[in-house]
Design a protein around this motif. Structure first.
Motif, PDB file in Angstrom:
ATOM      1  N   GLY A 121       0.778  -1.242   0.000  1.00  0.00           N
ATOM      2  CA  GLY A 121       0.000   0.000   0.000  1.00  0.00           C
ATOM      3  C   GLY A 121       0.801   1.278   0.000  1.00  0.00           C
ATOM      4  N   GLY A 171      -9.493  11.754  -2.709  1.00  0.00           N
ATOM      5  CA  GLY A 171      -9.624  10.918  -1.524  1.00  0.00           C
ATOM      6  C   GLY A 171     -10.424  11.587  -0.432  1.00  0.00           C
ATOM      7  N   ASP A 225      -6.499  -0.260  -4.317  1.00  0.00           N
ATOM      8  CA  ASP A 225      -6.123   1.113  -3.991  1.00  0.00           C
ATOM      9  C   ASP A 225      -5.096   1.069  -2.862  1.00  0.00           C
ATOM     10  N   SER A 226      -4.144   1.997  -2.907  1.00  0.00           N
ATOM     11  CA  SER A 226      -3.082   2.038  -1.900  1.00  0.00           C
ATOM     12  C   SER A 226      -3.268   3.257  -0.994  1.00  0.00           C
ATOM     13  N   PHE A 257      -4.559   3.592   1.818  1.00  0.00           N
ATOM     14  CA  PHE A 257      -6.021   3.581   1.928  1.00  0.00           C
ATOM     15  C   PHE A 257      -6.574   4.406   3.089  1.00  0.00           C
ATOM     16  N   ARG A 298      -9.561   6.746   1.200  1.00  0.00           N
ATOM     17  CA  ARG A 298      -9.966   6.413  -0.161  1.00  0.00           C
ATOM     18  C   ARG A 298     -11.162   5.481  -0.280  1.00  0.00           C
ATOM     19  N   LEU A 325     -12.942   3.747  -3.856  1.00  0.00           N
ATOM     20  CA  LEU A 325     -12.950   2.288  -4.035  1.00  0.00           C
ATOM     21  C   LEU A 325     -14.390   1.780  -4.152  1.00  0.00           C
ATOM     22  N   GLY A 330      -8.444  -2.273  -0.540  1.00  0.00           N
ATOM     23  CA  GLY A 330      -7.781  -1.035  -0.119  1.00  0.00           C
ATOM     24  C   GLY A 330      -6.670  -1.380   0.860  1.00  0.00           C
ATOM     25  N   ASP A 348      -3.539  -0.237   3.336  1.00  0.00           N
ATOM     26  CA  ASP A 348      -2.912   0.858   4.075  1.00  0.00           C
ATOM     27  C   ASP A 348      -1.420   0.939   3.768  1.00  0.00           C
ATOM     28  N   TYR A 356      -8.631  -3.431   3.548  1.00  0.00           N
ATOM     29  CA  TYR A 356     -10.091  -3.329   3.485  1.00  0.00           C
ATOM     30  C   TYR A 356     -10.584  -4.046   2.243  1.00  0.00           C
TER      31      TYR A 356
END
Lengths: 279, 279
Positions: free
Chosen positions: B14, B150, B174-175, B177, B182, B186, B200, B202, B224
């Motif tokens: 992430g 974001g 997605d990074s 997160f 974000r 997402l 997602g 972190d 996530y």
């Protein structure tokens, strides 16, 4: 406040509601409409902030522009201020009571269980509208979120909760939701006790709660519902207070303007227009 | 890449994985361990960034400290650089291939479908490890997220997607997160097609994907999972591209270090230790 006893409504705002006369002031127009319709007073209570004069000036100007004639103010700086006969009579006259933003612990510590709060609770049961924005929103439930960084995933040790005003049952409310990336802390609060439904409200967005059991969404942002009833695993323990909390099986709903939510059935409903369009 | 054909693994990070020798470098130690175990070369590909020298210096230093002896680099600044015989032979020698951060569109536009990518895909099928951090993480799936603020709830008009490298099926990644809040974007990506599972990740956190069908979580943050298979209402339309997207009934899981997820069954599994403790 048991739901069946309530005739009033709550307007719970995620903060930064539009105030500029040039723009779309949906949320504050809604508040003003309540005050005008009931021909009563709109009472501003800027107890959450350390700069109440600023908050009062700002909201008096907007509500004046929106045609509200009777705007009162209750400046509570100590618990004594929340106990005077004058303060209580201001609340008794009000048909709309508005808590501005700041620090939610100032709201509960100065007003909680005071004569002013008892009068407010009675007015709410009888049909008055209670409005809160930002800290005023977070303070509404029985349990309120007071801390927890918005930019990290949550551990037990970083999450702060405190007893709120108790005007609405079974929910935890967070404001500035998308803007401050607060999913992590709302999930943490729901993981602590999935009895509570987590409600994350974006800025310039509000939920209008009817009889404590159902709400609709207004404004330009979204409202996020985090329902932990379906959670089948959670790693939350006091022993490992610094680790990330694993939570499997949360139900998440994102609601936009016009959508509504039944708190008793834990069910979202789309806007009537959208339902027709889909049919 | 069909899942059954894959013998390699992906390490998808992430962003901002810890690099300081004083701290806990779990993620990069994991990458280094793969390189040492397979006695092969670790190939750095800093194509995502406009400052490849900086990225190379930084990672060469860390991996040297972590005991990796054979560190190679492939500096791709144009599609021609991704087509030379030398470039292809570097990829063929590598047992770990590492995409650093920057702009994910630079990765796909410079490398997508090039001889270098074809060699990489073959190495991955045969058993090599492909690593990506930040933009390198986002570029892994067939469809990648490229934009979307974001700090707001999403509308169709603010969400940007593009074709990714296609090293993993059926997901959008997605990074940064929690750090960049974000969730909204997402959810938007998953609403566009619930076939894809949203992941997602972190910062300083990674998923290690085995055979394209299952992953485990490592690092200090959370992962996530946004699963749209249970969504029963979504307001997404091209016509109202500026409105908030309502989505009801998303399944959300938060995974910490040691937890794993089965992409085929769409099911999370807690860490073996936690399962024992709960039993």
């Amino acid at each position: 406040v048991a739901r069946t006893q309530v005739r009033g409504r709550l307007i719970i705002i995620g903060g930064h509601e539009a105030k500029d006369a040039e723009g779309d002031r949906t949320i504050l127009e809604l508040v003003a409409a309540r005050a005008k319709r009931r021909k009563g007073d709109l009472l501003l209570i800027p107890v959450a902030t350390l700069d109440p004069e600023h908050a009062l000036r700002e909201y008096q100007e907007v509500f004046h522009e929106l045609g509200v004639n009777q705007i009162l103010q209750l400046d509570v700086r100590s618990r004594d201020d929340a106990s005077t006969r004058e303060a209580v009579s201001l609340v008794k006259r009000a048909s709309v009571i508005f808590f501005t933003g700041g620090d939610q612990l100032r709201i509960t510590s100065q007003i909680g269980d005071s004569p002013v709060f008892q009068a407010l609770q009675k007015r709410y049961r009888q049909g008055a509208t209670v409005v809160g924005t930002s800290a005023g929103a977070a303070a509404m439930p029985e349990t309120m979120l007071i801390s927890g960084a918005g930019d990290q995933s949550h551990s037990v040790s970083t999450l702060g909760m405190a007893p709120g005003l108790g005007l609405i049952d079974g929910v935890v409310i967070d404001s500035h939701f998308a803007e401050r990336g607060r999913l992590g802390r709302l999930l943490g609060a729901v993981a602590e006790n999935p009895r509570n439904i987590g409600i994350g409200i974006d800025e310039d967005t509000a939920i209008v709660v009817e009889a404590g059991s159902r709400f609709s969404v207004q404004g330009s942002g979204a409202v996020y519902i985090v329902d932990g009833a379906t959670v089948h695993y959670s790693s939350l323990t006091e022993q490992e207070a610094d680790g990330v909390i694993s939570i499997f099986g949360v139900r998440l709903h994102v609601l936009g303007a016009g959508d509504s939510f039944d708190l008793t059935k834990r069910q979202p409903l789309p806007t009537p227009n959208a339902r027709q369009a889909a049919a």
